[in-house]
Design a protein around this motif. Structure first.
Motif, PDB file in Angstrom:
ATOM      1  N   UNK A  33       0.854  -1.094   0.021  1.00  0.00           N
ATOM      2  CA  UNK A  33       0.026   0.010   0.086  1.00  0.00           C
ATOM      3  C   UNK A  33       0.806   1.116  -0.055  1.00  0.00           C
ATOM      4  N   UNK A  34       1.869   1.161   0.710  1.00  0.00           N
ATOM      5  CA  UNK A  34       2.870   2.326   0.729  1.00  0.00           C
ATOM      6  C   UNK A  34       3.476   2.600  -0.708  1.00  0.00           C
ATOM      7  N   UNK A  35       4.098   1.597  -0.983  1.00  0.00           N
ATOM      8  CA  UNK A  35       4.665   1.595  -2.340  1.00  0.00           C
ATOM      9  C   UNK A  35       3.749   2.236  -3.577  1.00  0.00           C
ATOM     10  N   UNK A  36       2.511   1.961  -3.433  1.00  0.00           N
ATOM     11  CA  UNK A  36       1.671   2.340  -4.393  1.00  0.00           C
ATOM     12  C   UNK A  36       1.046   3.667  -4.209  1.00  0.00           C
ATOM     13  N   UNK A  37       1.028   4.116  -3.030  1.00  0.00           N
ATOM     14  CA  UNK A  37       0.662   5.208  -2.530  1.00  0.00           C
ATOM     15  C   UNK A  37       1.881   6.160  -3.154  1.00  0.00           C
ATOM     16  N   UNK A  38       2.861   5.865  -2.850  1.00  0.00           N
ATOM     17  CA  UNK A  38       4.124   6.776  -3.391  1.00  0.00           C
ATOM     18  C   UNK A  38       4.152   6.851  -4.674  1.00  0.00           C
ATOM     19  N   UNK A  39       3.969   5.699  -5.709  1.00  0.00           N
ATOM     20  CA  UNK A  39       3.908   5.840  -6.972  1.00  0.00           C
ATOM     21  C   UNK A  39       2.998   6.685  -7.574  1.00  0.00           C
ATOM     22  N   UNK A  40       1.513   6.543  -7.087  1.00  0.00           N
ATOM     23  CA  UNK A  40       0.481   7.288  -7.387  1.00  0.00           C
ATOM     24  C   UNK A  40       0.421   8.810  -7.039  1.00  0.00           C
ATOM     25  N   UNK A  41       1.512   9.203  -6.127  1.00  0.00           N
ATOM     26  CA  UNK A  41       1.661  10.528  -5.735  1.00  0.00           C
ATOM     27  C   UNK A  41       2.081  11.430  -7.003  1.00  0.00           C
ATOM     28  N   UNK A  50       2.572  -7.135 -16.276  1.00  0.00           N
ATOM     29  CA  UNK A  50       3.505  -8.236 -16.381  1.00  0.00           C
ATOM     30  C   UNK A  50       4.268  -8.528 -15.274  1.00  0.00           C
ATOM     31  N   UNK A  51       4.621  -7.523 -14.652  1.00  0.00           N
ATOM     32  CA  UNK A  51       5.511  -7.774 -13.216  1.00  0.00           C
ATOM     33  C   UNK A  51       4.767  -7.373 -12.189  1.00  0.00           C
ATOM     34  N   UNK A  52       3.700  -6.736 -12.278  1.00  0.00           N
ATOM     35  CA  UNK A  52       2.722  -6.184 -11.077  1.00  0.00           C
ATOM     36  C   UNK A  52       3.661  -5.254 -10.108  1.00  0.00           C
ATOM     37  N   UNK A  53       4.574  -4.515 -11.059  1.00  0.00           N
ATOM     38  CA  UNK A  53       5.256  -3.398 -10.164  1.00  0.00           C
ATOM     39  C   UNK A  53       5.008  -2.126 -10.549  1.00  0.00           C
ATOM     40  N   UNK A  54       4.843  -1.249  -9.463  1.00  0.00           N
ATOM     41  CA  UNK A  54       4.373   0.182  -9.808  1.00  0.00           C
ATOM     42  C   UNK A  54       5.685   0.943 -10.226  1.00  0.00           C
ATOM     43  N   UNK A  60      11.844  13.208 -15.906  1.00  0.00           N
ATOM     44  CA  UNK A  60      11.906  12.767 -17.544  1.00  0.00           C
ATOM     45  C   UNK A  60      12.645  11.098 -17.124  1.00  0.00           C
ATOM     46  N   UNK A  61      12.771  10.673 -15.778  1.00  0.00           N
ATOM     47  CA  UNK A  61      13.321   9.112 -15.740  1.00  0.00           C
ATOM     48  C   UNK A  61      12.132   8.340 -15.295  1.00  0.00           C
ATOM     49  N   UNK A  62      11.869   7.271 -15.500  1.00  0.00           N
ATOM     50  CA  UNK A  62      10.975   6.453 -15.046  1.00  0.00           C
ATOM     51  C   UNK A  62      11.849   5.306 -14.097  1.00  0.00           C
ATOM     52  N   UNK A  63      10.677   5.195 -12.938  1.00  0.00           N
ATOM     53  CA  UNK A  63      11.326   4.645 -11.662  1.00  0.00           C
ATOM     54  C   UNK A  63      10.185   3.572 -11.205  1.00  0.00           C
ATOM     55  N   UNK A  64      10.879   2.452 -10.959  1.00  0.00           N
ATOM     56  CA  UNK A  64      10.019   1.229 -10.500  1.00  0.00           C
ATOM     57  C   UNK A  64      10.046   1.448  -8.921  1.00  0.00           C
ATOM     58  N   UNK A  65       8.980   0.797  -8.465  1.00  0.00           N
ATOM     59  CA  UNK A  65       8.869   0.991  -6.981  1.00  0.00           C
ATOM     60  C   UNK A  65       8.356  -0.520  -6.513  1.00  0.00           C
ATOM     61  N   UNK A  66       8.923  -1.319  -5.627  1.00  0.00           N
ATOM     62  CA  UNK A  66       8.675  -2.539  -5.150  1.00  0.00           C
ATOM     63  C   UNK A  66       8.755  -2.914  -4.065  1.00  0.00           C
TER      64      UNK A  66
END
Length: 68
Positions: A33-41, A50-54, A60-66
């Motif tokens: 939930x915390x990882x999802x909330x950070x991403x959706x901010x 495919x990976x279920x990673x936010x 300008x850079x893409x970041x994954x949070x998991x």
């Protein structure tokens, strides 16, 4: 078992080393939930089905949070 949240920058030359954002979280649901909330901010964000990673775009850079 405790869980940690990691963030990884995805660049044009491949993945960069992940960095730990948080650790010692006792509940996996709480960590996810915390990882999802950070991403959706961020305005530009999503979930890789495919990976279920936010992911999110920042400066300008893409970041994954998991969770591990």
């Amino acid at each position: 078992m405790t869980h940690s949240i990691f963030i990884r920058s995805l660049g044009s030359f491949g993945d960069r080393q992940p960095r730990m954002l948080a650790y010692d979280i006792t509940s996996r649901v709480e960590a996810e939930t915390l990882a999802r909330n950070i991403a959706t901010a961020y305005h530009d964000h999503g979930l890789n089905p495919a990976t279920e990673v936010y992911w999110f775009r920042y400066n300008g850079s893409v970041h994954e949070i998991y969770v591990e």
